[in-house]
Write an enzyme that holds these catalytic residues in place. Structure first.
Site, PDB file in Angstrom:
ATOM      1  N   ALA A 144       7.307  76.578  -8.915  1.00 53.27           N
ATOM      2  CA  ALA A 144       5.907  76.911  -9.182  1.00 53.27           C
ATOM      3  C   ALA A 144       5.785  78.034 -10.203  1.00 53.27           C
ATOM      4  CB  ALA A 144       5.198  77.304  -7.887  1.00 53.27           C
TER       5      ALA A 144
ATOM      6  N   SER B 251       4.410  78.535 -15.985  1.00 54.24           N
ATOM      7  CA  SER B 251       4.253  79.617 -16.959  1.00 54.24           C
ATOM      8  C   SER B 251       4.769  79.191 -18.326  1.00 54.24           C
ATOM      9  CB  SER B 251       5.004  80.862 -16.489  1.00 54.24           C
ATOM     10  OG  SER B 251       4.395  81.386 -15.344  1.00 54.24           O
TER      11      SER B 251
ATOM     12  N   GLU C 119       2.215  87.669 -17.565  1.00 53.00           N
ATOM     13  CA  GLU C 119       3.177  87.087 -18.503  1.00 53.00           C
ATOM     14  C   GLU C 119       2.467  86.594 -19.758  1.00 53.00           C
ATOM     15  OE1 GLU C 119       6.597  85.491 -15.341  1.00 53.00           O
ATOM     16  OE2 GLU C 119       5.478  84.047 -16.515  1.00 53.00           O
TER      17      GLU C 119
ATOM     18  N   GLU D  90       8.116  76.317 -14.623  1.00 52.66           N
ATOM     19  CA  GLU D  90       7.564  75.302 -15.526  1.00 52.66           C
ATOM     20  C   GLU D  90       6.099  75.579 -15.866  1.00 52.66           C
ATOM     21  OE1 GLU D  90       7.890  71.270 -14.133  1.00 52.66           O
ATOM     22  OE2 GLU D  90       7.300  70.445 -16.079  1.00 52.66           O
TER      23      GLU D  90
ATOM     24  N   CYS E  19      -3.045  79.578  -6.288  1.00 54.01           N
ATOM     25  CA  CYS E  19      -1.770  80.085  -6.806  1.00 54.01           C
ATOM     26  C   CYS E  19      -1.452  81.509  -6.332  1.00 54.01           C
ATOM     27  CB  CYS E  19      -1.783  80.052  -8.329  1.00 54.01           C
ATOM     28  SG  CYS E  19      -0.239  80.634  -9.045  1.00 54.01           S
TER      29      CYS E  19
END
Lengths: 76, 411
Positions: free
Chosen positions: B249, B254, B369, B252, B360
């Site tokens: 989670a 991000s 990020e 991929e 999330c």
């Protein structure tokens, strides 16, 4: 009485809270998270100037854990 | 009404996306007929597609819609659904339960063991580390001769490096972890390769947990061992499943969002220049990029466990529901001029991180990020542009998480 100029009360249900942190991101003056990530309200009674942002935090809360009570007059 | 008579009117799902930086136009068609419509899946079954923003929020916040894919009626969007089928092939015994397929109260109990690691405060403390890792990736990029692939140089490794820090992966193990983690994200992998990679990863995580059981540190896995596994609140299988889901989670997703954001800013020089002039606008820009490029392209699947009215539609117990986050994020009732990218929109109301108790867990980390990487790339490579050549940008259309698999740039 104009609601826009009045203090209001904000409450959070820590049983419902899922620790998303949306509220703390939106308004850290009012909302924070404890070590477990659950919502903590810094002060239940809030000045009118926070009303819009607190309402936005309530809307964004994925768990529906934040409630606003219209005005102090209403609450008492 | 016979099944045959209705089948012609029911569109197939998922729908093709001719413009890689836009959503499938067919979704707009379903949405135009109301907030809930029927779609037909690959196996001939039908499911309800929820396209309205308000209705999507209602379904995702309602515990009467289950996320457990083992329940009859759960809509399986693709036959070889990446991740789902591969995970199934590895078996739950090897990986334990994963949070995203659990329902309350089990879901909430497990989630609450993790929320403390992802608070806004703790994630903000990771900023200097994320900046340092981003700069290291950009230093390596600078040392290369252009053109270079920004996905391989930055979008794939950066979230993996951050996960290493979060999970507490020892420095000596990082090349192996990064290799496995990058293979899992690789678009060219066949189903069989993917299962092999996932098995390798589960066996690595198993070894990692065994090492941490002997000497738990204060990282996420070490803390879970000390505070949850040892007192018997968390099974070892569920700890392994949790480690696996945090990885899949957190990597991929991000990587995809970084790739799409960079691709879309490189395609829009005015936006690029605006963010270069005003880096403080990055935070709002990230929210709009999250809305615009809703990476969970097949939506979120649920199955009704009771009769529930959603909008004007009565959904019967046992029927499958797909919440189209893409359509919800383009609902004009929630987002004026929804088809356009307005980086200064200033709205966090998008559903790109989902909604309800499954929303999330790592959203603060994902946001950080994105903010750090976009600011660093734009600041350090102001003249970055998409490389010339036959196909500098390649999109991952058939993936569960939509994204960019190649983004060749020059500077």
């Amino acid at each position: 009485v104009n609601e826009e100029n009045e203090e209001f009360i904000v409450t959070a249900d820590r049983i419902r809270c899922c620790g998303s942190g949306n509220c703390a991101s939106v308004l850290s003056e009012v909302f924070t998270q404890d070590a477990a990530g659950l919502v903590v309200i810094r002060a239940a009674l809030q000045p009118a100037r926070h009303r819009t942002a607190v309402a936005e935090a309530a809307l964004l809360c994925p768990a529906g854990a934040i409630t606003i009570r219209g005005s102090t007059r209403e609450a008492h | 009404v016979t099944a045959q008579a209705t089948s012609a009117a029911v569109p197939d799902y998922p729908m093709p996306r001719p413009d890689p930086l836009d959503i499938a136009p067919g979704l707009t068609g379903v949405a135009a007929r109301g907030a809930v419509g029927r779609v037909r899946l690959w196996d001939g079954s039908t499911a309800w597609l929820v396209t309205g923003w308000q209705q999507a929020r209602e379904v995702l916040a309602d515990d009467r819609f289950s996320a457990d894919l083992r329940r009859p009626g759960y809509p399986h969007v693709r036959p070889g659904f990446r991740g789902t089928r591969a995970a199934g092939a590895v078996g739950t015994g090897a990986g334990g339960a994963t949070l995203i397929r659990m329902d309350p109260p089990e879901h909430d109990r497990l989630r609450r063991m993790l929320t403390g690691f992802f608070t806004v405060h703790r994630i903000n403390e990771m900023r200097p580390m994320i900046e340092e890792r981003t700069d290291a990736c950009l230093d390596q990029l600078r040392a290369q001769q252009p053109p270079a692939d920004l996905i391989q140089a930055l979008a794939v490794p950066l979230p993996s490096l951050v996960l290493c820090e979060l999970l507490g992966i020892p420095v000596a193990d990082r090349p192996r972890f990064e290799e496995l983690s990058a293979e899992l994200v690789a678009s060219q992998a066949t189903q069989r390769q993917l299962i092999g990679t996932l098995r390798g990863l589960v066996s690595y995580l198993d070894e990692l947990i065994a090492a941490k059981e002997r000497a738990p540190g204060d990282d996420l896995l070490g803390t879970l061992i000390t505070e949850q596994l040892r007192p018997g609140r968390l099974s070892r299988a569920d700890l392994l499943g949790t480690a696996r889901i945090l990885l899949t989670a957190g990597h991929e997703t991000s990587a995809s969002m970084l790739g799409l954001s960079l691709a879309s800013l490189l395609a829009d020089r005015a936006a690029w220049a605006a963010l270069r002039e005003a880096p403080e606008a990055i935070s709002d820009a990230v929210e709009e990029l999250l809305r615009f490029h809703t990476i969970a392209q097949t939506g979120l699947c649920r199955v009704a466990t009771a009769d529930v009215r959603v909008g004007e539609q009565l959904i019967r117990s046992g029927e499958g529901v797909i919440v189209s986050l893409e359509s919800a994020n383009r609902d004009p009732a929630a987002f004026p001029d929804p088809g356009a990218l307005h980086l200064d929109r200033g709205s966090r109301r998008h559903l790109s991180f989902g909604f309800g108790t499954h929303q999330c867990l790592g959203q603060a980390l994902a946001r950080l990020e994105l903010q750090v990487v976009l600011a660093r790339v734009i600041g350090q490579f102001p003249s970055l542009r998409t490389a010339d050549g036959p196909e500098p940008v390649v999109f991952g259309h058939d993936r569960m998480v939509y994204g960019v698999t190649k983004l060749e740039v020059t500077w």
